[in-house]
Design an enzyme around this catalytic site. Structure first.
Site, short mmCIF file in Angstrom:
data_model
loop_
_atom_site.label_atom_id
_atom_site.label_comp_id
_atom_site.label_asym_id
_atom_site.label_seq_id
_atom_site.Cartn_x
_atom_site.Cartn_y
_atom_site.Cartn_z
N GLY A 53 0.84 -1.19 0.00
CA GLY A 53 0.00 0.00 0.00
C GLY A 53 0.88 1.24 0.00
O GLY A 53 2.05 1.18 0.41
N GLN A 58 2.75 9.92 1.38
CA GLN A 58 4.07 9.28 1.29
C GLN A 58 4.83 9.63 0.02
O GLN A 58 5.99 9.25 -0.13
CB GLN A 58 3.92 7.76 1.36
CG GLN A 58 3.44 7.26 2.70
CD GLN A 58 3.35 5.76 2.70
OE1 GLN A 58 2.33 5.21 2.29
NE2 GLN A 58 4.39 5.09 3.14
N CYS A 98 6.54 -0.07 6.96
CA CYS A 98 6.05 1.07 6.18
C CYS A 98 7.16 1.55 5.26
O CYS A 98 8.32 1.67 5.70
CB CYS A 98 5.64 2.19 7.14
SG CYS A 98 5.02 3.67 6.31
N LEU A 99 6.82 1.85 4.00
CA LEU A 99 7.84 2.30 3.04
C LEU A 99 8.46 3.63 3.45
O LEU A 99 9.56 3.95 3.01
CB LEU A 99 7.24 2.40 1.63
CG LEU A 99 6.77 1.08 1.01
CD1 LEU A 99 6.14 1.33 -0.36
CD2 LEU A 99 7.92 0.08 0.90
N HIS A 140 -4.02 1.10 7.83
CA HIS A 140 -2.66 1.69 7.84
C HIS A 140 -2.60 2.89 6.89
O HIS A 140 -2.09 3.95 7.24
CB HIS A 140 -1.66 0.59 7.41
CG HIS A 140 -0.25 1.03 7.26
ND1 HIS A 140 0.80 0.48 7.97
CD2 HIS A 140 0.33 1.96 6.45
CE1 HIS A 140 1.94 1.07 7.62
NE2 HIS A 140 1.68 1.96 6.69
N GLU A 141 -3.15 2.72 5.67
CA GLU A 141 -3.08 3.81 4.68
C GLU A 141 -3.97 4.98 5.09
O GLU A 141 -3.61 6.14 4.88
CB GLU A 141 -3.46 3.29 3.29
CG GLU A 141 -2.58 2.16 2.76
CD GLU A 141 -1.08 2.41 2.88
OE1 GLU A 141 -0.65 3.58 2.78
OE2 GLU A 141 -0.34 1.44 3.10
N HIS A 144 -2.18 7.20 7.39
CA HIS A 144 -1.29 8.16 6.70
C HIS A 144 -2.04 9.44 6.33
O HIS A 144 -1.51 10.54 6.46
CB HIS A 144 -0.70 7.55 5.44
CG HIS A 144 0.50 6.68 5.68
ND1 HIS A 144 1.66 7.14 6.25
CD2 HIS A 144 0.73 5.37 5.41
CE1 HIS A 144 2.55 6.15 6.34
NE2 HIS A 144 2.01 5.07 5.83
ZN ZN Z 1 2.92 3.29 5.68
#
Ligand code: ZN
Length: 174
Positions: A53, A58, A98-99, A140-141, A144
């Site tokens: 995701g 991000q 997480c990226l 999670h997204e 963000h």
């Molecule tokens: Zn993340």
């Protein structure tokens, strides 16, 4: 969308502690060609970085847009725009990464089952009922988009276990 085609092409994943990760994203008002380009770019970045995701914050764009793909198969790519939660129940804890937080992992508690509504890039509304991994990704997204990241949701043990890497990323940013 206020971004140009050229700006979208140059987007990259931003890392903690860049301030955009703490911004509350704005709702998408215009479903135009550049929104589609943004989504395609985000899908590309998600796959290239082996993520499941990726939220617009991000890539430095505080709009309520994210992409998700729980399997990694191209046919499972999906964009979620202006997501709203309709139902949430049960609890489950599992490890997340997480990226935007490389090398940081920890257990996060999420609702096990959810129902959401969102809009696709063409502006069509859809609903999804999700459990387990997909439910976790969608939460999670959405975090963000509300300026929240996984370390906010870790318990003291999780935060302690990651403190060196958190400090490393903070020093790198300075
Ligand atoms: Zn993340």
């Amino acid at each position: 969308m206020e971004l140009t085609r050229e700006q979208i092409e140059q987007l990259e994943i931003v890392k903690y502690p860049q301030p955009v990760l703490r911004q509350t994203a704005r709702k998408v008002e215009r479903f135009d060609e550049n929104l589609e380009l943004l989504v395609l770019k985000m899908i590309d970045l998600m796959h290239r970085n082996k993520g499941v995701g990726l939220a617009a914050n991000q890539v430095g764009v505080p709009l309520r847009v994210f992409v998700a793909n729980p399997t990694g198969q191209p046919e499972d790519d999906r964009a979620y725009i202006n997501i709203e939660f309709l139902e949430a129940s049960g609890w489950a804890e599992a490890e997340e990464g997480c990226l935007s937080l490389p090398q940081i992992y920890g257990n996060v508690r999420r609702n096990q089952k959810i129902k959401i509504e969102a809009w696709d890039v063409k502006g069509n509304r859809f609903e999804v009922q999700a459990t387990d991994l997909l439910a976790r990704i969608l939460q999670h997204e959405t975090d963000h988009l509300d300026g929240k990241i996984i370390i906010d949701r870790m318990n003291m043990v999780g935060k302690m276990a990651n403190r060196r890497q958190i400090k490393y990323l903070e020093d790198l940013y300075k």
